[in-house]
Design a protein around this motif. Sequence first.
Motif, PDB file in Angstrom:
ATOM      1  N   GLY A  30      -4.364   0.603  -8.913  1.00  0.00           N
ATOM      2  CA  GLY A  30      -3.328   1.405  -9.582  1.00  0.00           C
ATOM      3  C   GLY A  30      -3.762   2.808  -9.992  1.00  0.00           C
ATOM      4  N   GLY A  32      -3.910   5.403  -8.108  1.00  0.00           N
ATOM      5  CA  GLY A  32      -3.165   6.436  -7.376  1.00  0.00           C
ATOM      6  C   GLY A  32      -3.820   6.833  -6.059  1.00  0.00           C
ATOM      7  N   LYS A  33      -4.554   5.937  -5.465  1.00  0.00           N
ATOM      8  CA  LYS A  33      -5.242   6.268  -4.209  1.00  0.00           C
ATOM      9  C   LYS A  33      -4.235   6.590  -3.099  1.00  0.00           C
ATOM     10  CE  LYS A  33      -7.493   2.319  -4.538  1.00  0.00           C
ATOM     11  NZ  LYS A  33      -7.125   1.968  -5.915  1.00  0.00           N
ATOM     12  N   THR A  34      -3.177   5.787  -3.027  1.00  0.00           N
ATOM     13  CA  THR A  34      -2.170   6.033  -1.997  1.00  0.00           C
ATOM     14  C   THR A  34      -1.474   7.373  -2.245  1.00  0.00           C
ATOM     15  OG1 THR A  34      -1.838   3.653  -1.926  1.00  0.00           O
ATOM     16  CG2 THR A  34      -0.193   4.976  -0.807  1.00  0.00           C
ATOM     17  N   GLU A  51      -5.028   1.793   2.917  1.00  0.00           N
ATOM     18  CA  GLU A  51      -5.642   0.468   2.879  1.00  0.00           C
ATOM     19  C   GLU A  51      -4.762  -0.588   3.557  1.00  0.00           C
ATOM     20  OE1 GLU A  51      -8.238  -1.331  -0.624  1.00  0.00           O
ATOM     21  OE2 GLU A  51      -6.116  -1.124  -1.049  1.00  0.00           O
ATOM     22  N   TYR A  69      -5.102 -14.595  -5.427  1.00  0.00           N
ATOM     23  CA  TYR A  69      -4.746 -14.485  -6.848  1.00  0.00           C
ATOM     24  C   TYR A  69      -4.348 -15.847  -7.430  1.00  0.00           C
ATOM     25  CZ  TYR A  69      -5.003  -9.426  -7.592  1.00  0.00           C
ATOM     26  OH  TYR A  69      -5.448  -8.147  -7.772  1.00  0.00           O
ATOM     27  N   GLN A  80     -12.170 -12.175   0.985  1.00  0.00           N
ATOM     28  CA  GLN A  80     -13.160 -11.100   1.113  1.00  0.00           C
ATOM     29  C   GLN A  80     -13.693 -10.978   2.538  1.00  0.00           C
ATOM     30  OE1 GLN A  80     -12.432  -9.652  -2.532  1.00  0.00           O
ATOM     31  NE2 GLN A  80     -13.703  -8.701  -0.982  1.00  0.00           N
ATOM     32  N   ARG A 104     -10.396   3.530   0.021  1.00  0.00           N
ATOM     33  CA  ARG A 104     -11.484   2.566  -0.217  1.00  0.00           C
ATOM     34  C   ARG A 104     -12.443   2.448   0.972  1.00  0.00           C
ATOM     35  NH1 ARG A 104     -11.617   0.207  -4.876  1.00  0.00           N
ATOM     36  NH2 ARG A 104      -9.738  -0.336  -6.018  1.00  0.00           N
ATOM     37  N   ARG A 166       4.773  -1.250 -11.362  1.00  0.00           N
ATOM     38  CA  ARG A 166       5.048  -1.262  -9.918  1.00  0.00           C
ATOM     39  C   ARG A 166       5.399  -2.667  -9.418  1.00  0.00           C
ATOM     40  NH1 ARG A 166      -0.700   0.017  -6.974  1.00  0.00           N
ATOM     41  NH2 ARG A 166      -1.683  -1.980  -7.364  1.00  0.00           N
ATOM     42  N   ARG A 168       4.014  -5.343  -8.043  1.00  0.00           N
ATOM     43  CA  ARG A 168       3.653  -5.999  -6.772  1.00  0.00           C
ATOM     44  C   ARG A 168       3.546  -7.485  -7.094  1.00  0.00           C
ATOM     45  NH1 ARG A 168      -1.651  -3.499  -4.427  1.00  0.00           N
ATOM     46  NH2 ARG A 168      -0.444  -1.942  -3.334  1.00  0.00           N
ATOM     47  N   GLU A 171       0.385  -9.321  -8.103  1.00  0.00           N
ATOM     48  CA  GLU A 171      -0.428  -8.803  -9.213  1.00  0.00           C
ATOM     49  C   GLU A 171       0.171  -9.066 -10.591  1.00  0.00           C
ATOM     50  OE1 GLU A 171      -2.355  -5.075  -6.650  1.00  0.00           O
ATOM     51  OE2 GLU A 171      -0.748  -4.692  -8.071  1.00  0.00           O
TER      52      GLU A 171
HETATM   53  P1  DGT Z   1      -3.501   2.574  -5.681  1.00  0.00           P
HETATM   54  O1  DGT Z   1      -2.847   3.394  -4.613  1.00  0.00           O
HETATM   55  O2  DGT Z   1      -4.646   3.302  -6.334  1.00  0.00           O
HETATM   56  O3  DGT Z   1      -2.510   2.019  -6.657  1.00  0.00           O
HETATM   57  O4  DGT Z   1      -4.218   1.373  -4.903  1.00  0.00           O
HETATM   58  P2  DGT Z   1      -3.852  -0.157  -4.836  1.00  0.00           P
HETATM   59  O5  DGT Z   1      -3.848  -0.722  -6.204  1.00  0.00           O
HETATM   60  O6  DGT Z   1      -2.631  -0.353  -3.996  1.00  0.00           O
HETATM   61  O7  DGT Z   1      -5.070  -0.718  -3.967  1.00  0.00           O
HETATM   62  P3  DGT Z   1      -6.390  -1.471  -4.458  1.00  0.00           P
HETATM   63  O8  DGT Z   1      -7.361  -1.452  -3.322  1.00  0.00           O
HETATM   64  O9  DGT Z   1      -6.918  -0.873  -5.689  1.00  0.00           O
HETATM   65  O10 DGT Z   1      -5.909  -2.972  -4.710  1.00  0.00           O
HETATM   66  C1  DGT Z   1      -5.331  -3.767  -3.697  1.00  0.00           C
HETATM   67  C2  DGT Z   1      -5.188  -5.219  -4.154  1.00  0.00           C
HETATM   68  O11 DGT Z   1      -6.188  -6.069  -3.540  1.00  0.00           O
HETATM   69  C3  DGT Z   1      -5.402  -5.387  -5.614  1.00  0.00           C
HETATM   70  O12 DGT Z   1      -4.512  -6.384  -6.053  1.00  0.00           O
HETATM   71  C4  DGT Z   1      -6.835  -5.856  -5.731  1.00  0.00           C
HETATM   72  C5  DGT Z   1      -7.004  -6.714  -4.531  1.00  0.00           C
HETATM   73  N1  DGT Z   1      -8.416  -6.889  -4.048  1.00  0.00           N
HETATM   74  C6  DGT Z   1      -9.240  -7.944  -4.201  1.00  0.00           C
HETATM   75  N2  DGT Z   1     -10.384  -7.814  -3.566  1.00  0.00           N
HETATM   76  C7  DGT Z   1     -10.345  -6.657  -3.007  1.00  0.00           C
HETATM   77  C8  DGT Z   1     -11.289  -5.961  -2.217  1.00  0.00           C
HETATM   78  O13 DGT Z   1     -12.392  -6.361  -1.863  1.00  0.00           O
HETATM   79  N3  DGT Z   1     -10.916  -4.758  -1.858  1.00  0.00           N
HETATM   80  C9  DGT Z   1      -9.709  -4.249  -2.238  1.00  0.00           C
HETATM   81  N4  DGT Z   1      -9.434  -3.027  -1.885  1.00  0.00           N
HETATM   82  N5  DGT Z   1      -8.784  -4.895  -2.933  1.00  0.00           N
HETATM   83  C10 DGT Z   1      -9.104  -6.096  -3.321  1.00  0.00           C
END
Ligand code: DGT
Length: 230
Positions: A30, A32-34, A51, A69, A80, A104, A166, A168, A171
């Motif tokens: 969360g 803000g990478k996207t 991602e 989850y 993983q 990432r 958001r 999702r 989550e």
């Molecule tokens: P953003 O744009 O900064 O809001 O990015 P998010 O939250 O869409 O992307 P991210 O990578 O921080 O999280 C993606 C989901 O995947 C989040 O529920 C966490 C989960 N997750 C669990 N293990 C991993 C892993 O090894 N890598 C990533 N990237 N996500 C993981």
Amino acid sequence: VKVEDDPLNCKKMCAKNTKPFTVFVEGNIGSGKTTFLEHFRRFEDITLLTEPVEEWRNLNGWNLLDLMYKDPPKWAMTFQSYVSLTMLDMHRRPTDTPVKLMERSIFSARYCFVEHMMRNGTLHPAQFAVLDEWFRFINHNIPIAADLIVYLKTSPSIVHERIKKRARSEEQCVPLTYIEELHKLHEDWLINRVHAECPAPVLVLDADLDLSQITEEYKKSEHQILRKAV
Ligand code: DGT
């Protein structure tokens, strides 16, 4: 693991690669990478690799993110493993632009997410050992380009609110403590440098700012990223 030759044929694969200036965009869930990647869509000559969350949500109809989850001890290892594969695919993807921006990396998967699952016991030590061996093997034998890391630094309470907003579906039950622990792991990796390895210089941006102010903050990175694109 001892590797004699080039078993994954990566030298041949590398020859196709144009060796772009490669940026990893890192930060808590969360952060803000996207949105950061979207900011750079207006510029030419940049490849944006977001991602592969959608792949994690649908592998032959299976939602691995949701399974992970809902039942972490049962699914963390599977999840993983698949994250590593999809990340490696992004790292290895050839581009025909001088700049490549990636959301990432295989490093945050290992140093933040797998590290967390190991410390809290979600991964059995034997499962962790297998994932760690894969990580080391990849890291030592497959060239992974990294020229800059943009760290979108946030406060856990702020991103926790964003995650709730958001909505999702997977989550919904993410507790603040999980976000705090992931924050600490990002800080340890990118700021405190507790792991021997940080693959590139780190540019830290304040990603707590709301959408009306964040563009100015993102612009601070344009110089470093765009000068490679001309
Ligand atoms: P953003 O744009 O900064 O809001 O990015 P998010 O939250 O869409 O992307 P991210 O990578 O921080 O999280 C993606 C989901 O995947 C989040 O529920 C966490 C989960 N997750 C669990 N293990 C991993 C892993 O090894 N890598 C990533 N990237 N996500 C993981």
